[in-house]
Write an enzyme that holds these catalytic residues in place. Structure first.
Site, PDB file in Angstrom:
ATOM      1  N   GLU A 253       0.846  -1.211   0.000  1.00  0.00           N
ATOM      2  CA  GLU A 253       0.000   0.000   0.000  1.00  0.00           C
ATOM      3  C   GLU A 253       0.879   1.257   0.000  1.00  0.00           C
ATOM      4  O   GLU A 253       0.531   2.260  -0.621  1.00  0.00           O
ATOM      5  CB  GLU A 253      -0.940   0.030   1.209  1.00  0.00           C
ATOM      6  CG  GLU A 253      -1.846  -1.190   1.379  1.00  0.00           C
ATOM      7  CD  GLU A 253      -2.766  -1.477   0.202  1.00  0.00           C
ATOM      8  OE1 GLU A 253      -2.739  -0.739  -0.796  1.00  0.00           O
ATOM      9  OE2 GLU A 253      -3.518  -2.461   0.279  1.00  0.00           O
TER      10      GLU A 253
ATOM     11  N   TYR B  93       1.142   7.284  -6.777  1.00  0.00           N
ATOM     12  CA  TYR B  93       0.281   8.449  -7.054  1.00  0.00           C
ATOM     13  C   TYR B  93       1.112   9.731  -7.019  1.00  0.00           C
ATOM     14  O   TYR B  93       0.933  10.614  -7.859  1.00  0.00           O
ATOM     15  CB  TYR B  93      -0.887   8.527  -6.055  1.00  0.00           C
ATOM     16  CG  TYR B  93      -1.649   7.222  -5.958  1.00  0.00           C
ATOM     17  CD1 TYR B  93      -2.011   6.533  -7.117  1.00  0.00           C
ATOM     18  CD2 TYR B  93      -1.972   6.649  -4.732  1.00  0.00           C
ATOM     19  CE1 TYR B  93      -2.670   5.309  -7.043  1.00  0.00           C
ATOM     20  CE2 TYR B  93      -2.634   5.434  -4.655  1.00  0.00           C
ATOM     21  CZ  TYR B  93      -2.975   4.767  -5.802  1.00  0.00           C
ATOM     22  OH  TYR B  93      -3.619   3.564  -5.726  1.00  0.00           O
TER      23      TYR B  93
ATOM     24  N   HIS C  79       1.809   1.812  -3.467  1.00  0.00           N
ATOM     25  CA  HIS C  79       0.691   2.384  -4.243  1.00  0.00           C
ATOM     26  C   HIS C  79       0.642   3.898  -4.030  1.00  0.00           C
ATOM     27  O   HIS C  79       0.499   4.663  -4.973  1.00  0.00           O
ATOM     28  CB  HIS C  79      -0.647   1.749  -3.830  1.00  0.00           C
ATOM     29  CG  HIS C  79      -0.687   0.271  -4.061  1.00  0.00           C
ATOM     30  ND1 HIS C  79      -1.721  -0.532  -3.620  1.00  0.00           N
ATOM     31  CD2 HIS C  79       0.195  -0.566  -4.675  1.00  0.00           C
ATOM     32  CE1 HIS C  79      -1.472  -1.783  -3.967  1.00  0.00           C
ATOM     33  NE2 HIS C  79      -0.315  -1.835  -4.596  1.00  0.00           N
TER      34      HIS C  79
ATOM     35  N   GLU D  30      -4.095  -5.634  -5.475  1.00  0.00           N
ATOM     36  CA  GLU D  30      -5.384  -5.588  -4.763  1.00  0.00           C
ATOM     37  C   GLU D  30      -6.132  -6.913  -4.875  1.00  0.00           C
ATOM     38  O   GLU D  30      -6.825  -7.318  -3.953  1.00  0.00           O
ATOM     39  CB  GLU D  30      -6.266  -4.437  -5.266  1.00  0.00           C
ATOM     40  CG  GLU D  30      -5.693  -3.037  -5.087  1.00  0.00           C
ATOM     41  CD  GLU D  30      -5.280  -2.666  -3.664  1.00  0.00           C
ATOM     42  OE1 GLU D  30      -5.515  -3.440  -2.728  1.00  0.00           O
ATOM     43  OE2 GLU D  30      -4.678  -1.584  -3.502  1.00  0.00           O
TER      44      GLU D  30
END
Ligand code: ZN
Ligand code: ZN
Length: 345
Positions: A118, A125, A121, A219
């Site tokens: 995570e 961004y 991730h 995911e």
């Protein structure tokens, strides 16, 4: 309500293999050949096999292309990134909290890897935004969760479910929080994924979509892991497998799908070339049914047994080796340059 107890840091009187998934005893020493669940090690290998970092992805084409997207596409692009950034941030912390209450050290290890993914991730961004928009815009996007009411409503729904567990850690609240987890990782990302894959199939923003595809692949494993944990808890604590929980699950997936549809109408509506809102709505209902069934609940929507966005399967079923739609990623871990502005972070 049965209280949850945190795993002991070290317990010489307990076996390495835990006596129960939660509220059991375990030495807390991790020996992969002496763990409670036979599925944990294969899952560990698959999670490691997914390893990637944003540095592998060359953003140069996307940098030039972003300007040529329609204003609506640009807006949707940024709002979706803003949404994902908030959800993945919360998710990192949630995984850590769940980890504390799983008795078996192997499940703790899987949660730590999940949390690390995570973090990656979230990094992606920042990486994408720092490439395509000025720093000020990037800050704005990372604050959308506070400034966009429709995002607030949707995020509050999941965060509230997590908070109940964080503040009152009972077995029931853990189970309910896992339902919210599967909504976050297995439903709330999906209209955003559809938007990016639709861009990619029109040869737009392919590098970003490649990254989204890696996130999607992670995911899928995360949802599978939480599904296993949910089912093991119900097996070990059959008293928790109540009619009330089944109804709560079905109802919660239905509410979540409603919020996701509302969000999709805002970001996709009828203005994105190649994506029809009625198909997206049907896709969200299909995903809600699928996730609901995965956790053992009745599907909340009649019909909707098949994926209406057939083309998306090629982008999502990455295990089938159909990733050639995407740009070949450079395998080198290249140093970031001023060109993508990442050093400004
Ligand atoms: Zn994530
Ligand atoms: Zn995840």
């Amino acid at each position: 309500m049965s209280t949850l107890h945190k795993r002991e840091l070290l317990d010489a009187s307990a076996p390495n293999q835990s006596t129960s998934i939660i509220n059991g005893k375990s030495s807390n020493v991790l020996n992969w050949d002496d763990v409670r669940f036979p599925w944990a090690y294969p899952k560990y290998k698959r999670m490691l096999g997914n390893f990637w970092t944003p540095f592998e992805i060359n953003m140069s084409k996307d940098i030039n292309q972003f300007e040529s997207l329609s204003p609506k596409e640009q807006d949707t692009f940024l709002k979706t990134i803003g949404l994902l950034a908030l959800l993945d941030s919360v998710q990192t912390d949630y995984a850590g909290k769940v980890a504390d209450y799983l008795t078996d050290s192997s499940l703790n290890a899987l949660m730590i890897i999940l949390a690390q993914q995570e973090v990656i991730h979230n990094h992606s961004y920042s990486y994408v935004l720092s490439s395509i928009v000025p720093k000020q815009k990037q800050d704005e996007v990372f604050n959308y969760w506070k400034t966009e009411p429709i995002l607030q409503k949707r995020n509050d729904f999941v965060v509230k479910g997590y908070q109940d567990f964080a503040e009152t850690p009972t077995v029931e609240n853990l189970l309910k929080s896992i339902i919210y987890d599967v909504i976050l990782e297995g439903l709330f990302f999906y209209s955003g994924f559809a938007f990016f894959y639709n861009l990619a199939r029109n040869q737009k923003m392919v590098a970003t979509s490649t990254m989204i595809n890696y996130i999607n692949r992670d995911e899928q494993l995360h949802v599978g892991l939480f599904e296993k944990i949910f089912k093991e808890i119900l097996t070990e604590y059959p008293d928790c497998n109540t009619e009330e929980l089944m109804e709560f699950g079905q109802r919660t997936f239905m509410e979540a799908a409603g919020l996701e549809i509302e969000w999709a109408k805002e970001i996709i509506g009828d203005d994105i070339e190649g994506l029809l809102m009625n198909e997206v709505e049907s896709y969200i209902k299909f995903m809600a049914n699928k996730r609901s069934k995965q956790l053992g609940f009745q599907p909340p929507f009649d019909g909707h047994q098949h994926n209406p966005l057939k083309w998306i399967i090629a982008y999502q079923e990455v295990d089938l080796g159909k990733t050639d739609f995407f740009e070949q990623k450079s395998r080198q871990y290249t140093k970031t340059t001023d060109a993508n502005g990442f050093d400004d972070l």
